[in-house]
Design a protein around this motif. Sequence first.
Motif, PDB file in Angstrom:
ATOM      1  N   GLU A 241       2.478   4.748  25.025  1.00 30.21           N
ATOM      2  CA  GLU A 241       2.668   3.514  25.780  1.00 30.21           C
ATOM      3  C   GLU A 241       4.146   3.159  25.916  1.00 30.21           C
ATOM      4  O   GLU A 241       4.532   2.465  26.855  1.00 30.21           O
ATOM      5  CB  GLU A 241       1.927   2.365  25.086  1.00 30.21           C
ATOM      6  CG  GLU A 241       0.405   2.524  25.086  1.00 30.21           C
ATOM      7  CD  GLU A 241      -0.274   1.353  24.409  1.00 30.21           C
ATOM      8  OE1 GLU A 241       0.453   0.463  23.910  1.00 30.21           O
ATOM      9  OE2 GLU A 241      -1.518   1.315  24.385  1.00 30.21           O
ATOM     10  N   SER A 242       4.976   3.622  24.996  1.00 30.93           N
ATOM     11  CA  SER A 242       6.408   3.314  25.087  1.00 30.93           C
ATOM     12  C   SER A 242       7.086   4.018  26.246  1.00 30.93           C
ATOM     13  O   SER A 242       8.203   3.682  26.618  1.00 30.93           O
ATOM     14  CB  SER A 242       7.112   3.700  23.779  1.00 30.93           C
ATOM     15  OG  SER A 242       6.936   5.083  23.527  1.00 30.93           O
ATOM     16  N   LEU A 243       6.417   5.023  26.850  1.00 29.39           N
ATOM     17  CA  LEU A 243       6.981   5.741  27.988  1.00 29.39           C
ATOM     18  C   LEU A 243       6.597   5.120  29.322  1.00 29.39           C
ATOM     19  O   LEU A 243       7.002   5.629  30.374  1.00 29.39           O
ATOM     20  CB  LEU A 243       6.534   7.206  27.964  1.00 29.39           C
ATOM     21  CG  LEU A 243       6.898   7.996  26.691  1.00 29.39           C
ATOM     22  CD1 LEU A 243       6.347   9.406  26.775  1.00 29.39           C
ATOM     23  CD2 LEU A 243       8.412   8.019  26.494  1.00 29.39           C
ATOM     24  N   ASP A 244       5.815   4.035  29.296  1.00 31.32           N
ATOM     25  CA  ASP A 244       5.384   3.395  30.534  1.00 31.32           C
ATOM     26  C   ASP A 244       6.579   2.709  31.197  1.00 31.32           C
ATOM     27  O   ASP A 244       7.296   1.923  30.574  1.00 31.32           O
ATOM     28  CB  ASP A 244       4.292   2.366  30.233  1.00 31.32           C
ATOM     29  CG  ASP A 244       3.655   1.843  31.507  1.00 31.32           C
ATOM     30  OD1 ASP A 244       3.957   2.389  32.584  1.00 31.32           O
ATOM     31  OD2 ASP A 244       2.864   0.878  31.411  1.00 31.32           O
ATOM     32  N   LEU A 245       6.795   2.996  32.483  1.00 31.42           N
ATOM     33  CA  LEU A 245       7.943   2.455  33.205  1.00 31.42           C
ATOM     34  C   LEU A 245       7.638   1.179  33.963  1.00 31.42           C
ATOM     35  O   LEU A 245       8.531   0.585  34.563  1.00 31.42           O
ATOM     36  CB  LEU A 245       8.487   3.496  34.193  1.00 31.42           C
ATOM     37  CG  LEU A 245       9.020   4.781  33.578  1.00 31.42           C
ATOM     38  CD1 LEU A 245       9.464   5.729  34.674  1.00 31.42           C
ATOM     39  CD2 LEU A 245      10.171   4.492  32.637  1.00 31.42           C
ATOM     40  N   LYS A 352      14.663   2.092  29.531  1.00 29.75           N
ATOM     41  CA  LYS A 352      13.825   3.075  30.220  1.00 29.75           C
ATOM     42  C   LYS A 352      14.365   3.389  31.609  1.00 29.75           C
ATOM     43  O   LYS A 352      14.358   4.551  32.044  1.00 29.75           O
ATOM     44  CB  LYS A 352      12.389   2.542  30.325  1.00 29.75           C
ATOM     45  CG  LYS A 352      11.694   2.325  28.997  1.00 29.75           C
ATOM     46  CD  LYS A 352      10.322   1.699  29.210  1.00 29.75           C
ATOM     47  CE  LYS A 352       9.661   1.335  27.904  1.00 29.75           C
ATOM     48  NZ  LYS A 352       8.345   0.676  28.126  1.00 29.75           N
ATOM     49  N   MET A 353      14.836   2.360  32.318  1.00 30.05           N
ATOM     50  CA  MET A 353      15.345   2.578  33.668  1.00 30.05           C
ATOM     51  C   MET A 353      16.604   3.456  33.666  1.00 30.05           C
ATOM     52  O   MET A 353      16.776   4.316  34.528  1.00 30.05           O
ATOM     53  CB  MET A 353      15.634   1.229  34.333  1.00 30.05           C
ATOM     54  CG  MET A 353      14.382   0.409  34.613  1.00 30.05           C
ATOM     55  SD  MET A 353      13.182   1.304  35.630  1.00 30.05           S
ATOM     56  CE  MET A 353      11.818   0.156  35.622  1.00 30.05           C
ATOM     57  N   PHE A 354      17.469   3.254  32.689  1.00 28.83           N
ATOM     58  CA  PHE A 354      18.650   4.093  32.596  1.00 28.83           C
ATOM     59  C   PHE A 354      18.288   5.529  32.237  1.00 28.83           C
ATOM     60  O   PHE A 354      18.961   6.481  32.661  1.00 28.83           O
ATOM     61  CB  PHE A 354      19.620   3.525  31.555  1.00 28.83           C
ATOM     62  CG  PHE A 354      20.588   2.524  32.113  1.00 28.83           C
ATOM     63  CD1 PHE A 354      21.642   2.933  32.910  1.00 28.83           C
ATOM     64  CD2 PHE A 354      20.441   1.179  31.853  1.00 28.83           C
ATOM     65  CE1 PHE A 354      22.535   2.009  33.440  1.00 28.83           C
ATOM     66  CE2 PHE A 354      21.324   0.247  32.367  1.00 28.83           C
ATOM     67  CZ  PHE A 354      22.376   0.661  33.163  1.00 28.83           C
ATOM     68  N   ALA A 355      17.206   5.714  31.473  1.00 28.82           N
ATOM     69  CA  ALA A 355      16.815   7.059  31.073  1.00 28.82           C
ATOM     70  C   ALA A 355      16.310   7.874  32.255  1.00 28.82           C
ATOM     71  O   ALA A 355      16.513   9.094  32.315  1.00 28.82           O
ATOM     72  CB  ALA A 355      15.753   6.991  29.977  1.00 28.82           C
ATOM     73  N   VAL A 356      15.669   7.229  33.214  1.00 31.65           N
ATOM     74  CA  VAL A 356      15.080   7.952  34.356  1.00 31.65           C
ATOM     75  C   VAL A 356      15.819   7.593  35.642  1.00 31.65           C
ATOM     76  O   VAL A 356      15.263   7.716  36.727  1.00 31.65           O
ATOM     77  CB  VAL A 356      13.581   7.631  34.485  1.00 31.65           C
ATOM     78  CG1 VAL A 356      12.816   8.120  33.267  1.00 31.65           C
ATOM     79  CG2 VAL A 356      13.357   6.132  34.668  1.00 31.65           C
ATOM     80  N   LYS A 357      17.085   7.148  35.532  1.00 32.86           N
ATOM     81  CA  LYS A 357      17.829   6.741  36.720  1.00 32.86           C
ATOM     82  C   LYS A 357      18.003   7.887  37.698  1.00 32.86           C
ATOM     83  O   LYS A 357      17.945   7.699  38.920  1.00 32.86           O
ATOM     84  CB  LYS A 357      19.188   6.187  36.296  1.00 32.86           C
ATOM     85  CG  LYS A 357      20.039   5.694  37.467  1.00 32.86           C
ATOM     86  CD  LYS A 357      21.317   5.043  36.978  1.00 32.86           C
ATOM     87  CE  LYS A 357      22.196   6.061  36.277  1.00 32.86           C
ATOM     88  NZ  LYS A 357      23.525   5.496  35.919  1.00 32.86           N
ATOM     89  N   SER A 358      18.223   9.074  37.194  1.00 32.48           N
ATOM     90  CA  SER A 358      18.438  10.211  38.085  1.00 32.48           C
ATOM     91  C   SER A 358      17.195  10.553  38.886  1.00 32.48           C
ATOM     92  O   SER A 358      17.281  11.095  39.997  1.00 32.48           O
ATOM     93  CB  SER A 358      18.878  11.429  37.276  1.00 32.48           C
ATOM     94  OG  SER A 358      17.894  11.759  36.310  1.00 32.48           O
TER      95      SER A 358
END
Length: 365
Positions: A241-245, A352-358
């Motif tokens: 659940e911690s990976l939910d964006l 989370k947003m910074f982790a998947v920004k690319s």
Amino acid sequence: MADVKEVPLNSVQVEALVVMKIVKACAATFPTTATGSLVGMDVNGTLQITNSFPFPTADIAASESHPNDHMAASNMAAAAPRSKANIAYQNEMIKYLREVNVDANNVGWYTSANMGNFINTSLIENQFHYQKEMNERTVALVHDVSRSSQGALSLRAFRLSPSFMAAYKEGKFTTENMQKTKLTYKDILVELPIIVHNSHLLTSFLHQLPTPVPEGELEFPASLADLTRDTPQIPLYPNLESLDLSIDPYLERTCDMLLDSIETHYTELNNFQYYQRQLAREQAKIAAWKTKRVAENATRATQKLAPLPEDEWERLFKLPAEPSRLEGMLNARQVDQYSRQVDGFTASVTGKMFAVKSNLLPDSQ
């Protein structure tokens, strides 16, 4: 014999069974407010809460006169801890607990909350009712049902600060008194850390839960060295659940309630500014009247007549009463509570947003 110095409360220890009782009672009446009594004892500055019981709820039949029956029930439940019927019920329950050799000292009360909205007049009045005695050792436990439904237990302990207790006892929340005592919204409540306590038997049971039940007969260790050498391996359970964006709906709702509280703050500010304009208008009339009366007395003095009294303005003019600043202080404390909640949620969402920004933004190359 020297007097024993009283140790101030520095923490609250709640039994796990009491936590389960509070969570069950609050969830059963949601969205209506649930309240109850806490029993336990004070041990060297740690308030140990060992049992709890809910207050009786008042059933309000849905009718045309009560379209929002759950709101009416919430208002009645919020005032339950200080009602005469529930005070008698609480004393009767404590008497029965004493007869079965259970901790029978009242140490406070608990209430449920929704979306962190619990700082209101009912909370202050209830806690003041418990905390106004000389040798009191009581707290208010607040359980946020909606926050706990997200997977993390939300249980907090509060007390009224000594400075706010003195001001509330006098009942004077004017600008002059608040400036004199330097009382702000940060001085209303004092939060105490909570420790959830489990018995040794329950702790050993919890440590055995992740381990599968053995099928064969167990071989008992022969010595202490065997216990330290063959430690059981506890399997890891991944939390996906911690990976939910997705943005938490709790965060969106909290932002909406924050905006509502800010609007309430502006309403209180406009009311106080209206009072200041009314006061300035009346003071201008009084100053003009005094100037006129002084001129009249000067004229009468030249004519050797008795002067007219100069304090008649107290009978002719009436200054407007200053509105209480208590509601504004409580609303400011509620805005601070919402802001802390938003800050806590945005920290995890932003990471989370910074982790998947690319992956979210188009390629700049």
